[in-house]
Structure formats: C-alpha cells, structure tokens
Motif scaffolding. Structure first.
Motif, PDB file in Angstrom:
ATOM      1  N   HIS A   1       0.840  -1.189   0.000  1.00  0.00           N
ATOM      2  CA  HIS A   1       0.000   0.000   0.000  1.00  0.00           C
ATOM      3  C   HIS A   1       0.880   1.246   0.000  1.00  0.00           C
ATOM      4  O   HIS A   1       1.794   1.369   0.811  1.00  0.00           O
TER       5      HIS A   1
ATOM      6  N   TYR B   1      -2.099  -5.206   1.022  1.00  0.00           N
ATOM      7  CA  TYR B   1      -3.340  -5.943   0.827  1.00  0.00           C
ATOM      8  C   TYR B   1      -3.005  -7.298   0.219  1.00  0.00           C
ATOM      9  O   TYR B   1      -2.079  -7.415  -0.590  1.00  0.00           O
TER      10      TYR B   1
ATOM     11  N   ARG C   1     -10.214  -9.070  -2.436  1.00  0.00           N
ATOM     12  CA  ARG C   1      -9.312  -8.673  -1.367  1.00  0.00           C
ATOM     13  C   ARG C   1      -9.604  -9.527  -0.148  1.00  0.00           C
ATOM     14  O   ARG C   1     -10.665  -9.421   0.469  1.00  0.00           O
TER      15      ARG C   1
ATOM     16  N   ARG D   1      -5.928  -7.719   4.912  1.00  0.00           N
ATOM     17  CA  ARG D   1      -5.361  -6.366   5.001  1.00  0.00           C
ATOM     18  C   ARG D   1      -4.330  -6.373   6.124  1.00  0.00           C
ATOM     19  O   ARG D   1      -4.609  -6.871   7.229  1.00  0.00           O
TER      20      ARG D   1
END
Length: 215
Positions: free
Chosen positions: A125, A140, A147, A150
């Motif tokens: 990210h 991610y 997705r 995280r």
C-alpha cells in the motif's frame, strides 16, 4: 552450535509450555498443531547465507529461508519458503507490472514461467498522506480479484496485524526484545502469532514479503 542454544533459550522465554526438548526438524503435522506461536529469527542457520529461521513452541525448526538475498545490495525477485527439511512450500515472485512493490505467491516451487495459477497476490500500500505509522495500512492480500486480507501496523517496529474481510485478526507480529548470552537480538528475533484456521506457512510468507517491502 552455541547460537542454537541461544535461540532455544529465547523460545523458552516466549513459550511457557516449552519443555526443553532437543532442537530438531518438525514435520508439517506438528507445525499445524503447534502453530499458535512461532519464534522468527531474521538469520539463516547457514553461515554463508542470509535468510530466516523459524521455530515452534517446542524449539523445533519448522520453516527456513536460505540465501534469499544473493548479494548484500540486491533486491531478490524470488523468495522460497521451505519447511525444516528443505522442502519448498511457497514461492514468491516480485511483479514487474506495477510501480509499487507487489508479489505473486505460488504453492510449492514455481518459476516465473510456471503454468500454475498463483494462490495469492500481495500488494504494497502506498500511503500518499503519510498517516500515523502505527495504524497505517501496509499491504493488501488478494485471492484472485477478491481482497482477502489487510495488513496494518509497522513492520519496522515489528508490530503488525493481518485482518480478514470480517476485520478479525488472523496473524500478529510482535516485537520481543531480549538479550541472551550477551547477544542483543532486538528486532532480529520476534514472535509470529497465528490464529486457528490460518495457514502458518502463509503467515510466514507474509513476514518475508513485509521484510522486502519495508526493510
């Protein structure tokens, strides 16, 4: 080797259930049964290599990475996570298709030209706003186009959490400062907590990729 006794001593300080068993290689069934808390050492057991060594709560070798940095200043495009016996479990390739640091994860040993489908994609990210590093998103994890996970926190401080799509913590990286035999481990030795139902091998693969992205 004297250094192994240091790591075993460290493991005893991390895992209360440690019984002082001899250092040996664990099979994958034992890894799954004892995967709730692993000790990660940011060093290969081979003196001529860089890498990682991972032991479980019994002090047994469960994962290793050897010579994944071939030259001191190079950034490898391939990482291979092995079990304690040297069997390749996961292969990670750096993606050249994006500007950010992104990786493709395959099961077993796989070349870039492999016809096998990746099992996960991990994308770093980019924090344009430079927010609070303690609560910032690091990466991610995608399963196909979905997705799946995280990663938040600070890898530099060895303080990270992996959340699933329900915001449950499935993996946690914890810092553990200690001095054993006069050797300060500082951030080179830390704890990897893996929640039930999450693959500990993939959890360790995420550690390797975070190390590439943020070290």
């Amino acid at each position: 080797m004297k250094i192994l006794s240091f790591i075993r001593s460290f493991s005893r300080s991390v895992h209360e259930e440690h019984q002082g068993t001899k250092y040996f290689k664990a099979d994958q069934q034992e890894v799954l049964e004892c995967a709730s808390s692993l000790t990660v050492w940011r060093k290969s057991l081979l003196l001529s290599c860089n890498g990682f060594t991972v032991i479980n709560s019994n002090g047994n070798l469960v994962y290793r990475v050897d010579d994944y940095i071939h030259r001191r200043r190079s950034r490898p495009d391939e990482l291979i996570l092995m079990d304690g016996f040297g069997k390749s479990l996961l292969t990670m390739h750096r993606s050249k298709l994006r500007l950010a640091d992104n990786w493709v994860v395959y099961e077993g040993e796989a070349s870039k030209s492999s016809s096998n489908e990746p099992i996960f994609y991990v994308r770093k990210h980019i924090n344009i706003l430079h927010g609070n590093p303690i609560t910032s998103v690091l990466a991610y994890v995608y399963e196909g186009k979905r997705r799946a996970y995280r990663i938040e926190g600070s890898y530099h401080n060895r303080s990270c959490k992996v959340f699933d799509d329900s915001r449950r913590v499935v993996v946690e990286i914890k810092r553990k400062d200690n001095i054993i035999g006069g050797i300060p481990f500082e951030k080179d030795v830390f704890v990897l907590e893996v929640m039930p139902g999450f693959d500990p091998g993939f959890a360790m693969a995420l550690v390797l990729l975070l190390d590439q992205m943020f070290s």
